[in-house]
Structure formats: structure tokens, C-alpha cells
Scaffold this motif. Sequence first.
Motif, short mmCIF file in Angstrom:
data_model
loop_
_atom_site.label_atom_id
_atom_site.label_comp_id
_atom_site.label_asym_id
_atom_site.label_seq_id
_atom_site.Cartn_x
_atom_site.Cartn_y
_atom_site.Cartn_z
N PHE A 66 1.06 -1.27 -0.03
CA PHE A 66 0.07 0.04 0.47
C PHE A 66 1.31 1.76 0.04
CE2 PHE A 66 -3.20 -3.50 2.30
CZ PHE A 66 -3.78 -3.54 1.26
N GLU A 67 1.27 1.83 -1.30
CA GLU A 67 1.98 3.57 -1.67
C GLU A 67 1.59 4.64 -0.35
OE1 GLU A 67 2.82 4.03 -5.37
OE2 GLU A 67 3.44 2.26 -5.61
N ALA A 68 0.57 4.38 -0.27
CA ALA A 68 -0.02 5.55 0.87
C ALA A 68 0.54 5.40 1.56
CB ALA A 68 -1.88 5.37 0.32
N LEU A 69 0.27 3.93 2.47
CA LEU A 69 0.96 3.43 3.76
C LEU A 69 2.03 3.92 3.59
CD1 LEU A 69 -1.05 0.42 4.51
CD2 LEU A 69 -1.99 3.13 5.35
N GLY A 70 2.96 3.89 2.79
CA GLY A 70 4.89 4.10 3.38
C GLY A 70 4.70 5.48 3.47
N ASP A 71 4.32 6.10 2.14
CA ASP A 71 4.06 8.04 1.72
C ASP A 71 3.93 8.14 3.27
OD1 ASP A 71 4.90 7.50 -0.19
OD2 ASP A 71 2.70 8.08 -2.01
N ALA A 72 2.75 8.18 3.71
CA ALA A 72 2.35 8.98 5.16
C ALA A 72 3.36 8.74 6.40
CB ALA A 72 1.08 8.19 6.13
N VAL A 73 4.19 6.80 6.23
CA VAL A 73 4.64 6.93 7.17
C VAL A 73 6.20 7.42 6.88
CG1 VAL A 73 7.18 5.14 8.29
CG2 VAL A 73 4.24 4.86 8.44
N THR A 74 7.36 8.09 5.93
CA THR A 74 7.86 8.64 5.28
C THR A 74 7.51 10.20 5.74
OG1 THR A 74 8.53 7.19 3.58
CG2 THR A 74 9.48 9.31 3.80
N ASP A 75 6.47 10.60 5.43
CA ASP A 75 5.90 11.97 5.66
C ASP A 75 6.44 12.25 6.79
OD1 ASP A 75 5.83 14.38 4.75
OD2 ASP A 75 3.41 14.14 6.18
N VAL A 76 5.55 11.62 8.35
CA VAL A 76 5.71 12.01 9.35
C VAL A 76 7.11 11.46 10.13
CG1 VAL A 76 5.04 10.60 11.89
CG2 VAL A 76 3.36 11.06 10.17
N ALA A 77 7.98 10.96 9.19
CA ALA A 77 9.35 10.70 9.67
C ALA A 77 10.64 11.72 9.39
CB ALA A 77 10.12 9.25 9.46
N ASN A 78 10.00 12.34 8.22
CA ASN A 78 10.44 13.49 7.92
C ASN A 78 10.04 14.69 8.25
OD1 ASN A 78 11.88 12.01 6.48
ND2 ASN A 78 10.36 12.75 4.15
N ARG A 79 8.77 15.22 9.05
CA ARG A 79 8.55 15.94 9.61
C ARG A 79 9.05 16.18 11.38
NH1 ARG A 79 3.07 16.37 11.05
NH2 ARG A 79 2.03 14.38 9.97
N VAL A 80 9.46 15.10 11.85
CA VAL A 80 10.14 14.66 13.08
C VAL A 80 11.31 14.51 13.28
CG1 VAL A 80 7.44 14.58 14.12
CG2 VAL A 80 9.72 12.30 13.41
N GLY A 81 11.76 14.37 12.22
CA GLY A 81 13.21 14.39 12.08
C GLY A 81 13.86 12.98 12.27
N HIS A 82 13.90 11.85 12.51
CA HIS A 82 13.60 10.37 12.74
C HIS A 82 13.47 9.34 12.21
CE1 HIS A 82 13.72 6.89 15.56
NE2 HIS A 82 13.83 8.20 16.82
N PRO A 83 15.00 8.49 11.84
CA PRO A 83 14.56 7.66 10.41
C PRO A 83 13.64 6.40 11.03
CG PRO A 83 16.61 6.59 12.89
CD PRO A 83 16.41 9.20 13.18
N VAL A 84 13.20 5.33 9.86
CA VAL A 84 12.33 4.97 9.80
C VAL A 84 12.90 3.90 9.28
CG1 VAL A 84 10.19 5.84 10.90
CG2 VAL A 84 11.20 5.83 8.53
N SER A 85 12.67 2.86 8.82
CA SER A 85 12.71 1.89 8.32
C SER A 85 11.37 1.01 7.19
CB SER A 85 12.77 0.69 8.35
OG SER A 85 13.19 -0.36 7.25
N VAL A 86 11.18 1.67 6.18
CA VAL A 86 9.62 1.18 5.44
C VAL A 86 9.87 0.12 4.99
CG1 VAL A 86 7.93 1.88 4.36
CG2 VAL A 86 9.38 4.03 5.41
N ARG A 87 9.35 -0.87 4.76
CA ARG A 87 9.63 -2.28 3.79
C ARG A 87 8.17 -2.61 3.23
NH1 ARG A 87 13.24 -6.04 6.82
NH2 ARG A 87 14.76 -4.86 7.82
N PRO A 88 8.49 -2.23 1.79
CA PRO A 88 6.87 -2.67 1.29
C PRO A 88 6.31 -3.78 0.76
CG PRO A 88 8.97 -2.27 -0.84
CD PRO A 88 8.98 -2.34 0.93
#
Length: 432
Positions: A313-335
Motif C-alpha cells: 500500500f504505497e499511501a501507507l509508506g508515504d504517510a510514514v515517510t512524511d511523518v518521519a521527515n517532519r519529526v526528524g527520526h529515521p524509519v525503515s519502510v518495507r513494502p
Amino acid sequence: MHGWIGETFTSDTGWSHLERLVDIGDRMAGSPGEREALTATRDALADLGARDAHVETFDVQGWVRGSSGVETPDGDTESIALPRSPSGSATGRLVDCGDGLPADFEADLDGAVVVVSSTVPDHYDRFIHRREKYYRAVEAGAAAFVFRNHTPGCLAPTGSVGTDDSPLGPIPAVGVSKEVGTRLVRRHEGKQVTVRVDCETPAATSGVVRADIGPDTDRAVYLTSHVDAHDIAEGAVDNAAGTATVLEVTRALLARDADLSRRVRIVCFGAEEVGLRGSKREAERIDPDAVQALVNCDGVCRGRTLQWYTHGFEALGDAVTDVANRVGHPVSVRPSQHPHSDHWPFVARGVPALLVSSEGDDRGRGWGHTRADTLDKLERRTLREGAILVTGVVAALADADRIDRRSTEAIAADLEREDLAAGMRATGDWPF
């Protein structure tokens, strides 16, 4: 925005509930401890101000541990029974099937006592679940199954067997530590050994905690976890930390300045560790179109970097990446697909769902599913940081436009392409 983040980073709501759950002790599905954990979680949600916090019960196959052992010419070897192993004993020649790759079960295993590792080698492109190894051994004619930990430390691993149609597995199954397993194979491979399991299998009751926050809309974002744990340890990482994170996120969502655009339904499942019984029941009972998205917390707090499986679900990955960028914290997104844990019965019906866990230092569960899954392995800071990210993602999904479903055909094709389908068929978990 910064106000609720600061409050979350100093809050003890989640950590206090984490301590409450681990102090219960045994939270095995269907046990008094699991019922206490469900009730405590319901009460904590109500105290935060969630609406209609309640527990709904359902029947499960109970399993109560007795003694177990691997009897060799040298005497009895220390082991623990795997939940939903049948009671009984089986004798056969000991065969080491190594890492338990599919090809490892092509040997002559008729009547054998099979030993397999709890991990797979780095060169292999997917993780092979314990239950897949068990049922490949069963299919090959094995008489008993010995699950050997790959992590040193004299820790025998646990984890259930059984299927939806046959909750109790067909052959006795035990876990042994890396050290015991290595000694067994070195001294007794090819010799006759006996695996013995004593257990009780009463009818039992589990449950699901539900509560709501936000507006009373038709479509909701589901925020989920499981409260049960294996009976040999506190179940701190798996999964008291996940339920504690759900509590902290609930508090943070209620404290945010911005109102939620959609209802958030909090659902904390029982009986995850014995075949996802709570979440399968929930997924069968709801209208998939009533779920905007699902965020499932299972295995968080192992490390500071959260790992998000998006299931295509691409929209879910986009939401995670956007939030992580806004708070400046690394995440690992696996499709990729991850057909284990309580999000999966929803994904299998085309519902957009995230599994939130943590990146660890090794391949596998780490301390999970051993006696060492205890509170001292976790840190408040890690729980708080994770809760900030999960809160941001849940709020973003609640505010988003309707997220497109995926067809079951597309999900099935992903599972085939990622080499997961054959293992799911072997364990009776293929839902398509």
C-alpha cells in the motif's frame, strides 16, 4: 504540534501500563493472566477518556504446560514444550535438518525426531517461520520436532504449532537452547531418542478489548496490538510494549490540539500467539470498507528505529515517510508482505494495514519467545519516541482521503513473488 510531542516524551502512561502487564506474569491465551491483562487494558483506556471501552470474550483451545523432555541414552535433556503440541511421546532416530530450509526436509525423515534451527542463513532471501518448519517435518513423516535456538545463552525458544482446523499439532514438539541442541546432535545424531510432552488442553476463553476516540464516523482507523504472551516469560517486547504503545498513542491523540477527522478504534487482541485467533475473528466480523487503515504494534521497543511493513500500500509508506521527515527520526519502510501478527487477517481481505515493529541487531526474534523477554531489555525513551511516530501516522491516516484497497489477487501474487505462498500452504494459512 510541539506541545503534544513534548508531553509524550515526558509521559509515563505507556511505561506504567507496560509495567502493569509484565507484572501479571503468565499471559498465555485463555489463562487467568490474559484475562487480567485484557481487563487492565480496558480500564486504562477508559481512564484516558476513550469511549465504550469493553472486553468481548470468545472461546479458544486452551493449552496448559506440564513437563517435557528429550530422553537420550545419556538421560533426560532439558527442553520446553511448544504450545499446542499434543501430549504424548514419540521415539525415533535423531536427524539434524539444519536451518530447516525446504530442501532440508527432502531427506528420509519417516519416523525421525527432527532437529531444526530457529533461524535461516543470511544468504536465504526470506525468513522461514517455526510453524512452516514444523509442518514440513510433519509432511515428511517425522515423529517429533525439536526446535533449536540459534542464539546463545541457554535459552530454549517457545512458539505455538497447530492450525485453525486442528488447533493441536499432530506430533510432539519441544524447544531447546542452542547449547542443548548442539550437544544433542553431536552426541546422538542417528541414535534413538524419545521426545515427551505432558500438557492439558482444556476449553478456554480469550477476548478482545475495544474502545473509540475521535468523531463517530462510519470509517475508522484501527490502532491495534495483542495483550497475550507466552507463559514462560513476562512478554515485555512481545507484546506488552506494543499494547503500552497503543495506550501512549491514545493519550497523545486525545491531547493533540488538532481534532481527528475520523474515528480511531483501539483494538487489543487476545490469543495472537496461538494462531491470531482474536484478530481473525475480528476481521471476519467487520466490513472491510469500514476500515480506513490499520496500524498494528507488535515487537516495538526492541530498537529505536521502527520498521513499518506496508504490504504494497504505497499511501501507507508515504504517510510514514512524511511523518518521519517532519519529526526528524529515521524509519525503515518495507513494502513487502508480512503474513504474521494481527494485521494479517485484515491485509488478506484487502484492508490497508501497517505492521509496526523494531529493527533488531540480528535476524529473528532476539530475546522474544524465550524466558529472557523481560522488562530490563527495554527503555522508556524508546517507547516514547516510537509512540510519537505512531501517533503522527495514525493522525495522518485519519485525516487522509480514502485509501485504495488492494485486491486479494494482487496480495496473493505478492506472496507468490516473495516466496511466501508455499510456506503458508504448508501451515494451512493460505487464505485465498
